[in-house]
Design a protein around this motif. Structure first.
Motif, short mmCIF file in Angstrom:
data_model
loop_
_atom_site.label_atom_id
_atom_site.label_comp_id
_atom_site.label_asym_id
_atom_site.label_seq_id
_atom_site.Cartn_x
_atom_site.Cartn_y
_atom_site.Cartn_z
N ASP A 1 56.27 37.08 52.68
CA ASP A 1 55.52 38.32 52.83
C ASP A 1 54.07 37.95 53.16
O ASP A 1 53.41 37.29 52.35
N PRO A 2 53.56 38.36 54.34
CA PRO A 2 52.20 37.96 54.72
C PRO A 2 51.14 38.44 53.74
O PRO A 2 50.06 37.86 53.66
N TYR B 1 51.16 38.11 50.70
CA TYR B 1 51.02 37.16 49.60
C TYR B 1 50.58 35.78 50.09
O TYR B 1 50.45 34.86 49.30
N ASN C 1 47.42 55.74 38.49
CA ASN C 1 48.08 54.42 38.35
C ASN C 1 47.10 53.29 38.03
O ASN C 1 47.05 52.28 38.74
N VAL D 1 49.44 50.61 44.84
CA VAL D 1 50.55 51.33 45.48
C VAL D 1 50.36 51.26 47.00
O VAL D 1 49.28 51.53 47.51
N THR E 1 53.83 53.26 52.81
CA THR E 1 54.45 52.59 53.96
C THR E 1 54.27 53.42 55.23
O THR E 1 53.89 54.59 55.18
N GLY E 2 54.59 52.80 56.34
CA GLY E 2 54.46 53.46 57.63
C GLY E 2 55.24 54.75 57.72
O GLY E 2 54.89 55.67 58.45
N LEU E 3 56.32 54.87 56.95
CA LEU E 3 57.16 56.07 56.99
C LEU E 3 56.61 57.18 56.11
O LEU E 3 57.15 58.27 56.09
N GLY E 4 55.58 56.86 55.32
CA GLY E 4 55.07 57.85 54.40
C GLY E 4 55.68 57.72 53.01
O GLY E 4 55.38 58.50 52.11
N GLY E 5 56.53 56.74 52.81
CA GLY E 5 57.05 56.45 51.48
C GLY E 5 56.05 55.58 50.72
O GLY E 5 54.97 55.28 51.23
N HIS E 6 56.40 55.22 49.51
CA HIS E 6 55.48 54.37 48.77
C HIS E 6 56.26 53.33 47.96
O HIS E 6 57.44 53.48 47.70
N ARG E 7 55.57 52.30 47.59
CA ARG E 7 56.13 51.31 46.69
C ARG E 7 55.01 50.55 46.00
O ARG E 7 53.87 50.60 46.43
N LEU E 8 55.37 49.89 44.91
CA LEU E 8 54.39 49.06 44.22
C LEU E 8 54.11 47.82 45.06
O LEU E 8 55.00 47.30 45.72
#
Lengths: 365, 334
Positions: free
Chosen positions: B261-262, B264, B306, B311, B314-321
Motif C-alpha cells: 500500500d503506497p 504505508y 473519531n 478515516v 474513498t473515490g466512490l464516496g465510501g469510507h474506511r479506517l
C-alpha cells in the motif's frame, strides 16, 4: 476514460448500487466472497460501507494463509529449526503464530535461516547459491499459485537440483466450497467466486455446486465496479430463483480456465486430502506430489510428518472462515486478538478476514 | 574492485587518521570539524531543535540517492519539521571490514554535497570498523542541531479541528524504489527516491504563514502512520480524501504487483503540513513555487469526530479506517 478508470468510476458504481437496491426489493442476501483479495478490495474501495443493510457480507475460506492448518505451521517451524535448512517463503507466513506463539519471524531472530521470496523461482536461486543446505519452499496457496510452484519443481528437476524441496500445503477451492455448503449451519445465499483461482480452473468445477445447492455464483474481478456488479448479479439470480455460475471477469478469466497451467500443475501434483484450519480434513481438497516428483517433497525427503496439534484456545477462526460468525463477533476480536498480538492467522494475513475488519472497519475497531 | 577497508583503519592510530584526512575531511571538512578537538565548539542562538537518526538502508545505492545523502536529508528534515533552521550535523560511521573504499568515498562525497545544499556543517564525527559480518556494509548515525525560527514550534500535538492537511507531493516513491531494488528481488520499478532536504521549503512556510500547526515528514510507515500519530498526539480525528492523495501511476501499479500500500511506504522528501484552513491556499502557493513542493495538494481536514483515528473517504464516496502499519509490509501470496 479508459476501461480501467471506468471500473473505478464513482458514477458507474453509484448506478450499480442503485440497481442493487432495486433488485433487493425487500429480500436479503447473505453472500460470501471466497477470496481474501476480494475481502480487502471490498473494504479498501469503500464498497462495504456503501452496501444496503439488506446485503450481508460474509468472509470465506479464501485466504491461503488463514486456512493453513496448525499442524502444517508446526511442521514448517520444525524444519526451520534445523541448522542445514533454509526456509524460502512468501512474506505472508512470517508472522503466522504456531504452537506456543512461535513464528518464522521469531525463529529467524533465534537463528533460523528464512528467505522471503517474491516468486518460487527465487527459491531455486537460493538453492543454487547454497549447495550445502536444503532449501524448502513453503508451497502455500490455492489453484492460483500452485501451477507456478509446480513449474518451479519441474525446473528444479530439469536443473538436477538435489537440495530444493517443497512442502505441498496447497489447497483447492471447489472441494472446500462443497464442504462448506454441506454444513447445515451455513447460511450463504451467494458466492463471489475468486478471480485469480478461476483464471486457472475456469467455470466447470463450480457448476456441480450451483446445481447441487442452488446457489448463485459469480466470478468477479477486484475493482469496485467488478464487486458491485457481482453483488447485483447474485441479487438478481436470487430474486429470479435462477441460480447459475456467471463469469463476470471475462477480461481475465476464460470459461475454460488455463489448460496449460493445469497441465503443469497435474504433472507435478495429484489431488489428495488436505487439512483446513478451523474446518478439518476435506477429501480431495489438497495436492500431493506425483510419483515422478516425490524426490522434491519435503515430507518424504526430509522425514517430516504432520503431528496432531491442538487448535489455539478461544480462537473462532473456523466459524469465521465458514461465514457462520462475522470476525467482530469473535470474543477475542480486538481484545486478546489484534494485529499486534494475533491469536490466529485470520488476524495476521493481510488478506485475513479478521485483519481486514480490524484494519478497515471504522465502527468496529 | 577498489581497495577494501581494513580493521586497522578504525583503530584510532595512524591508519584511522589517514582515513579521516583522505576521505572524511576531503568531503565534509570545515573549520570547526578540522580543529579535531574532542568536541565541536558551536555558538547557536536558542531555542534549539535536536534530532538523531541511524541509517541502515539496503541497498546502499539506489536510484535518486544513497545511504549518505539519506543520512543528511533524514536528520536535516527531522530538525526542520520543528520550524528550525538546521545548522550542524554530527555523524558516526560503523563500517564493516572489507567494505569497498570507492563506495565509501562515493557515500561521503554524497553526504558532503547534500550538506552543502542544505546549508549545514558537519562539525563532529566518529568512525568504527567492525569485523566482517558484525555489521552489514555501512551504518551511519547523524545528529542534527538547528535554531528554532518559528514563534511557536510546529508539533504533532497542535492539530485542531478545522485545520487543513496538505502534502507536498507524491507518496511512496522512496519506499518502492528501495524495496524494488533490494537484492534478490527481480521486480524493479522505473521510479526513483524523492530523497531531499526540505529545510529551505519549511523555512519559506514558517516565514510566509502566520500559523503552521504541524510539520512532519512521513518517512518509515508512510503517510498513514504519520497521520495517525498526529491524530493521536493531538486527540483529533483526521478525514482524508483518497482521490486527492497524490500517488504516481508507476508507484500505484508497482504496489499492486507486490501487494503493498503506497500510503504505508516511506518517503524521504515530502512534508505533511497541518494549518488553519484559511491559510491553506497560501501554503499551496508557497509550496508549489518550490521544486520540492510542485505537486502539493490539500488531502483532508482535521475533525472533531473519531478522535485519534484517521478515516479515508474513498473515490466512490465510501469510507474506511486508515490505520497504522503493523510490523513491516510484506509481499502477499496471491
Amino acid at each position: 476514460m479508459n476501461s480501467f478508470e471506468a471500473l473505478r468510476d464513482p458514477k458507474l458504481c453509484k448506478d450499480v448500487l442503485a440497481k442493487i437496491e432495486e433488485a433487493m426489493q425487500g429480500q436479503s442476501l447473505r453472500f460470501m466472497e471466497v477470496c481474501g483479495t476480494h475481502t480487502v478490495a471490498l473494504f479498501r474501495s469503500g464498497v462495504h460501507s456503501l452496501l444496503p443493510k439488506s446485503v450481508v457480507h460474509l468472509t470465506g475460506p479464501g485466504c491461503p494463509v488463514c486456512v493453513t492448518h496448525e499442524s502444517e505451521v508446526a511442521a514448517y517451524l520444525e524444519l526451520a529449526g534445523r541448522s542445514d535448512v533454509i526456509i524460502a517463503t512468501f512474506g505472508d507466513l512470517m508472522r503466522v503464530p504456531g504452537p506456543g506463539g512461535a513464528s518464522l519471524k521469531k525463529a529467524q531472530a533465534e537463528g533460523a535461516r528464512v528467505e522471503v521470496v517474491y516468486s518460487p523461482f527465487d527459491a531455486l536461486a537460493v538453492a543454487e547459491a547454497n549447495p550445502g543446505d536444503k532449501v524448502v519452499f513453503l508451497g502455500i496457496g490455492f489453484e492460483t499459485t500452485a501451477p507456478t510452484v509446480a513449474a518451479t519443481v519441474r525446473q528444479a528437476k530439469e536443473r538436477g537440483l538435489g537440495n530444493f524441496f517443497v512442502m505441498p500445503f496447497h489447497k483447492l477451492v471447489p472441494p472446500a466450497l462443497d464442504a462448506l455448503l454441506s454444513d447445515p449451519d451455513m447460511a450463504v445465499e451467494g458466492f463471489m467466486l475468486p478471480g485469480h483461482v478461476s483464471a486457472m480452473i475456469g467455470l466447470e468445477p463450480y457448476r456441480p455446486l450451483a446445481e447441487k445447492y442452488g446457489i448463485p455464483s459469480v466470478v468477479a474481478g477486484f475493482e469496485p465496479l467488478d464487486l458491485l456488479q457481482a453483488i447485483l448479479l447474485m441479487a438478481e439470480m436470487k430474486r429470479q430463483g435462477k441460480p447459475m455460475v456467471v463469469n463476470n471477469y471475462k477480461r481475465v478469466v476464460a470459461d475454460g480456465g488455463n489448460p496449460k497451467a493445469r497441465a503443469i500443475l497435474y504433472e507435478v501434483y495429484t489431488p489428495g486430502d488436505a487439512l483446513w484450519r478451523g474446518i478439518g480434513m476435506i477429501p480431495g481438497s489438497g495436492l500431493v506430489m506425483s510419483d515422478a516428483y516425490k524426490a522434491f517433497d519435503a515430507f518424504e525427503a526430509l522425514g517430516v510428518t504432520l503431528k496432531e496439534s491442538k487448535p489455539l484456545p478461544g480462537c473462532r477462526c473456523g466459524e469465521v472462515l465458514k461465514g457462520i460468525m462475522p470476525p467482530n463477533k469473535c470474543p477475542l476480536f480486538a481484545k486478546a486478538c489484534t494485529p499486534a498480538t494475533p491469536v490466529g492467522p485470520c488476524m495476521v494475513s493481510t488478506e485475513g478476514s479478521c485483519a481486514a475488519y480490524h484494519k478497515y472497519q471504522l465502527d468496529l475497531a | 574492485m577498489g581497495n577494501k577497508l581494513l580493521l586497522d583503519q578504525g583503530s584510532g592510530g595512524l591508519a584511522s587518521h589517514r582515513l579521516v584526512a583522505d576521505v572524511f575531511f576531503r568531503h565534509l571538512g570545515n573549520s570547526i570539524l578540522e580543529r579535531m578537538d574532542d568536541a565541536a565548539l558551536i555558538r547557536p542562538k536558542g531555542p534549539l531543535a535536536v534530532s538523531t537518526d541511524s541509517f541502515t538502508v539496503d541497498p546502499i545505492f539506489f536510484p535518486g540517492g544513497d545511504i549518505g545523502a539519506l543520512a543528511v536529508h533524514g536528520t536535516v528534515n527531522d530538525v526542520a519539521m520543528l520550524g528550525a533552521r538546521p545548522l550542524y550535523l554530527t555523524c558516526g560511521f560503523i563500517l564493516e571490514e572489507g567494505f569497498d573504499m570507492d563506495d565509501l568515498e562515493r557515500i561521503v562525497a554524497s553526504m558532503g554535497l547534500a550538506a552543502r545544499k542544505a546549508g549545514v556543517k558537519v562539525v563532529a564525527g566518529d568512525t568504527k570498523v567492525v569485523p566482517r559480518g558484525a555489521a552489514d556494509k555501512i551504518f551511519i548515525n547523524t545528529t542534527g542541531i538547528g535554531e528554532v525560527v518559528a514563534k511557536t514550534a510546529p508539533s504533532g500535538h497542535r492539530a485542531k479541528p478545522g485545520d487543513a492537511v496538505i502534502v507536498s507531493g507524491s507518496l511512496g516513491d522512496h519506499g518502492l524504489t528501495v524495496l524494488s531494488h533490494r537484492q534478490g528481488l527481480s521486480f524493479e520499478a522505473p521510479v526513483q527516491s524523492d530523497c531531499a532536504s526540505l529545510n529551505h521549503l519549511t523555512l519559506k512556510l514558517i516565514k510566509g504563514l502566520p500559523s503552521v500547526h504541524v510539520l512532519r515528514d512521513p518517512t518509515r510507515g508512510g503517510l498513514a502512520t504519520t497521520i495517525n500519530e498526529i491524530a493521536q498526539q493531538s486527540g483529533v480525528g483526521i478525514a482524508l480524501e483518497e482521490e486527492a492523495i497524490p500517488v504516481k501511476p508507476v508507484v500505484a501499479s508497482g504496489c499492486e504487483i507486490l501487494g503493498l500500500d503506497p500510503l504505508y511506504l516511506a518517503n524521504e522528501g515530502k512534508i505533511i503540513c497541518v494549518l488553519p484552513e484559511k491559510h491553506a491556499a497560501k501554503a499551496l502557493t508557497i509550496m508549489r513555487r518550490d521544486p520540492l513542493g510542485r505537486d502539493a495538494r490539500v488531502i483532508g481536514r482535521v475533525t472533531q469526530e473519531n478522535p485519534g483515528k484517521v478515516v479515508l473517504r474513498t473515490g466512490l464516496g465510501g469510507h474506511r479506517l486508515l490505520g497504522m502499519l503493523e510490523g513491516e509490509q510484506l509481499p502477499r501470496i496471491c
